[in-house]
Design a protein around this motif. Structure first.
Motif, short mmCIF file in Angstrom:
data_model
loop_
_atom_site.label_atom_id
_atom_site.label_comp_id
_atom_site.label_asym_id
_atom_site.label_seq_id
_atom_site.Cartn_x
_atom_site.Cartn_y
_atom_site.Cartn_z
N PRO A 1 0.83 -1.22 0.00
CA PRO A 1 0.00 0.00 0.00
C PRO A 1 0.86 1.26 0.00
CG PRO A 1 0.12 -0.91 2.20
CD PRO A 1 0.83 -1.89 1.30
N GLY A 2 0.38 2.28 -0.70
CA GLY A 2 1.01 3.59 -0.64
C GLY A 2 0.32 4.50 0.35
N LEU A 3 -0.82 4.02 0.89
CA LEU A 3 -1.59 4.80 1.86
C LEU A 3 -2.18 3.85 2.90
CD1 LEU A 3 -2.97 7.54 2.71
CD2 LEU A 3 -4.93 6.77 1.35
N LEU A 4 -2.05 4.22 4.16
CA LEU A 4 -2.71 3.52 5.27
C LEU A 4 -3.63 4.51 5.97
CD1 LEU A 4 -3.15 1.33 7.45
CD2 LEU A 4 -1.08 2.20 8.58
N VAL A 5 -4.87 4.09 6.23
CA VAL A 5 -5.80 4.91 6.99
C VAL A 5 -6.20 4.14 8.25
CG1 VAL A 5 -7.98 6.16 7.02
CG2 VAL A 5 -6.67 5.99 4.89
N ASN A 6 -5.67 4.57 9.39
CA ASN A 6 -6.03 3.98 10.69
C ASN A 6 -7.32 4.65 11.17
OD1 ASN A 6 -3.99 2.02 11.49
ND2 ASN A 6 -2.55 3.74 11.54
N ASN A 7 -8.44 3.98 10.92
CA ASN A 7 -9.74 4.55 11.26
C ASN A 7 -10.45 3.79 12.37
OD1 ASN A 7 -12.50 5.90 10.61
ND2 ASN A 7 -12.87 3.71 10.26
N ALA A 8 -10.15 2.51 12.55
CA ALA A 8 -10.86 1.70 13.54
C ALA A 8 -10.76 2.33 14.92
CB ALA A 8 -10.29 0.28 13.56
N GLY A 9 -11.87 2.36 15.64
CA GLY A 9 -11.82 2.97 16.97
C GLY A 9 -13.11 2.80 17.74
N ARG A 10 -13.03 3.08 19.04
CA ARG A 10 -14.16 3.00 19.95
C ARG A 10 -14.14 4.20 20.88
NH1 ARG A 10 -13.63 -2.59 23.05
NH2 ARG A 10 -15.32 -1.60 24.21
N VAL A 11 -15.27 4.43 21.53
CA VAL A 11 -15.36 5.48 22.55
C VAL A 11 -15.87 4.86 23.84
CG1 VAL A 11 -17.73 6.17 21.99
CG2 VAL A 11 -16.15 7.86 22.98
N ASP A 12 -15.45 5.40 24.98
CA ASP A 12 -15.87 4.87 26.28
C ASP A 12 -17.02 5.70 26.85
OD1 ASP A 12 -13.72 6.75 26.30
OD2 ASP A 12 -13.55 6.53 28.47
N GLY A 13 -17.41 5.40 28.08
CA GLY A 13 -18.54 6.07 28.70
C GLY A 13 -18.31 7.55 28.93
N LEU B 1 6.34 -2.46 5.42
CA LEU B 1 6.24 -2.72 3.99
C LEU B 1 6.53 -1.46 3.19
CD1 LEU B 1 2.91 -4.80 3.89
CD2 LEU B 1 5.25 -5.69 3.70
N MET B 2 6.01 -0.33 3.64
CA MET B 2 6.23 0.93 2.93
C MET B 2 7.70 1.31 2.91
SD MET B 2 3.11 3.42 4.13
CE MET B 2 1.39 3.12 3.72
N VAL B 3 8.36 1.21 4.05
CA VAL B 3 9.77 1.59 4.13
C VAL B 3 10.60 0.72 3.19
CG1 VAL B 3 11.80 1.60 5.62
CG2 VAL B 3 9.66 2.58 6.45
N ALA B 4 10.32 -0.58 3.18
CA ALA B 4 11.06 -1.48 2.30
C ALA B 4 10.84 -1.15 0.83
CB ALA B 4 10.64 -2.93 2.58
N ALA B 5 9.65 -0.58 0.52
CA ALA B 5 9.31 -0.25 -0.86
C ALA B 5 9.70 1.18 -1.24
CB ALA B 5 7.82 -0.45 -1.09
N GLY B 6 10.22 1.96 -0.29
CA GLY B 6 10.66 3.32 -0.59
C GLY B 6 9.78 4.42 -0.06
N GLY B 7 8.70 4.07 0.66
CA GLY B 7 7.90 5.11 1.29
C GLY B 7 6.41 4.94 1.10
N GLY B 8 5.66 5.86 1.69
CA GLY B 8 4.20 5.85 1.63
C GLY B 8 3.65 6.87 2.61
N ARG B 9 2.35 6.88 2.74
CA ARG B 9 1.68 7.86 3.60
C ARG B 9 0.72 7.16 4.54
NH1 ARG B 9 2.09 9.73 -1.59
NH2 ARG B 9 3.34 11.63 -1.81
N SER B 10 0.63 7.68 5.77
CA SER B 10 -0.31 7.12 6.74
C SER B 10 -1.16 8.24 7.33
CB SER B 10 0.42 6.37 7.86
OG SER B 10 1.20 7.24 8.65
N VAL B 11 -2.42 7.90 7.57
CA VAL B 11 -3.38 8.82 8.17
C VAL B 11 -3.97 8.16 9.40
CG1 VAL B 11 -5.62 9.95 7.88
CG2 VAL B 11 -3.99 9.92 5.98
N ASP B 12 -3.99 8.86 10.51
CA ASP B 12 -4.72 8.42 11.69
C ASP B 12 -5.95 9.31 11.85
OD1 ASP B 12 -3.32 6.55 14.19
OD2 ASP B 12 -2.21 6.88 12.34
#
Length: 283
Positions: free
Chosen positions: A91-103, A136-147
Motif C-alpha cells: 500500500p502507498g496509503l494507510l488509513v487507521n480509522n478503527a476505533g471505539r469510545v468509552d462512557g 512494507l512501505m519503508v522497504a518499498a521506498g515510502g508511503g503515507r499514513s493517516v490516523d
C-alpha cells in the motif's frame, strides 16, 4: 561516516489499506478511494459487512480485497495485512480509522474493562496496523499514513477519558512516524473528521438530538488529497476538516516550526518548553 541520502517523497498512492472499513467513516473512505482509482484493502471485525463493501466497490468497476481482524490483536493484524499485501501489493496509503469510545463519565467512574478495550482498539490498534504496514512501505521506498484522530485528543475534556487519552496518543504517533520516517520516504497525518453521523456518535448522550453533523465528504476529500501527495508539506501535523480543506491548506502554504504539531504550550519565550527547544521538525 556520511549520512544516508534522504529518500524522495513517495509517489501518489495506487493501493490503500483502510481499517474499520466495514461501516461509518472507514466505509466512506474506502468507497471514495476506490472511486479515485485506488485498489483498496479493507480490514475490520465484521466479515459479512466487509464482503458487502468489497462487492460494492467491485460492482462499480473497482479493485478491493478484505480481511477480518480485531486491530487490538497483533497476530490477527499481522495475518490480515499479509493477506491484503498478497492480494493487492504494497500500500502507498494507510488509513487507521478503527476505533471505539468509552462512557461519558469522569475517570473515577470509568469501567476498567471498557477503558482497556478503547485503548486496545484506538492506540494499540493503530500501533499494530502501522507496525506491519509501515514496514512494507519503508522497504518499498515510502508511503503515507493517516490516523483518524479527534479534537477531543487535542484538548482537555471532562468525559470519555480513554478516548481522549488514546486520540492524544495517536497524535503523538503521527509525529513519531514523521520524525522517524521522513528520511525513509514516509509522510504521516492526523485528521479530525468533526462530528460525522455514525453509529458511534449517535450513541453518545453528547450528541443526542444533534442535527448539524459534519459531512463525511470533507474527510474523504482530505484523505484523497493526501493519497495524491498534495499535502506532504503538512506531514506530522494535525488537520481538522471542519476548518481545513485541501484548498485552504494549499493557499496557506507550508506550515512553519511547530504549527499544528502536538506538544506543550510554552509559558513565555524563556520557558524550556518553548517551541524552539523542542526537537526540530524534519520540515
Amino acid at each position: 561516516m556520511a549520512e544516508a541520502a534522504a529518500v524522495p517523497a513517495p509517489a501518489p498512492a495506487t493501493v490503500a489499506f483502510v481499517t474499520g472499513a466495514s461501516r461509518g467513516i472507514g466505509r466512506s473512505v474506502a468507497l471514495a478511494l476506490a472511486a479515485d482509482g485506488l485498489a483498496v484493502g479493507l480490514l475490520a471485525r465484521d466479515g459479512d459487512a466487509l464482503a458487502a463493501v468489497t462487492a460494492e466497490i467491485t460492482d462499480a468497476g473497482g479493485t478491493a480485497a478484505w480481511a477480518v481482524a480485531d486491530v487490538g490483536d497483533h497476530a490477527a493484524v499481522r495475518d490480515a495485512v499479509a493477506h491484503l499485501h498478497a492480494e493487492l501489493g504494497v500500500p502507498g496509503l494507510l488509513v487507521n480509522n478503527a476505533g471505539r469510545v468509552d462512557g461519558e463519565v469522569p475517570l473515577w467512574e470509568a469501567d476498567p474493562t471498557v477503558w482497556a478495550g478503547v485503548v486496545s482498539a484506538n492506540l494499540l490498534g493503530s500501533f499494530h496496523v502501522s507496525r506491519e504496514v509501515l514496514a512494507l512501505m519503508v522497504a518499498a521506498g515510502g508511503g503515507r499514513s493517516v490516523d483518524i484522530v479527534s479534537g477531543a485528543g487535542a484538548r482537555d475534556w471532562d468525559v470519555a477519558s480513554a478516548y481522549t487519552a488514546t486520540k492524544a496518543g495517536q497524535l503523538r504517533l503521527v509525529g513519531h512516524v514523521h520524525e522517524a520516517g521522513f528520511d525513509r520516504g514516509l509522510r504521516s497525518f492526523g485528521i479530525a473528521p468533526g462530528t460525522v453521523r455514525t453509529d458511534m456518535t449517535t450513541s453518545m448522550a453528547l450528541h443526542a438530538g444533534r442535527t448539524d453533523f459534519t459531512p463525511v465528504e470533507r474527510t474523504t476529500e482530505m484523505i484523497a488529497a493526501i493519497a495524491r501527495g498534495e499535502l506532504d508539506d503538512w506531514s506530522g501535523r494535525y488537520l481538522r476538516v471542519t476548518h481545513d480543506s485541501p484548498a485552504s491548506l494549499a493557499e496557506h502554504g507550508s506550515p512553519e516550526g511547530q504549527a499544528r504539531r502536538f506538544g506543550v504550550l510554552p509559558w513565555g519565550d524563556d520557558d524550556p518548553n518553548a517551541s524552539e527547544t523542542l526537537v526540530p521538525a524534519r520540515r
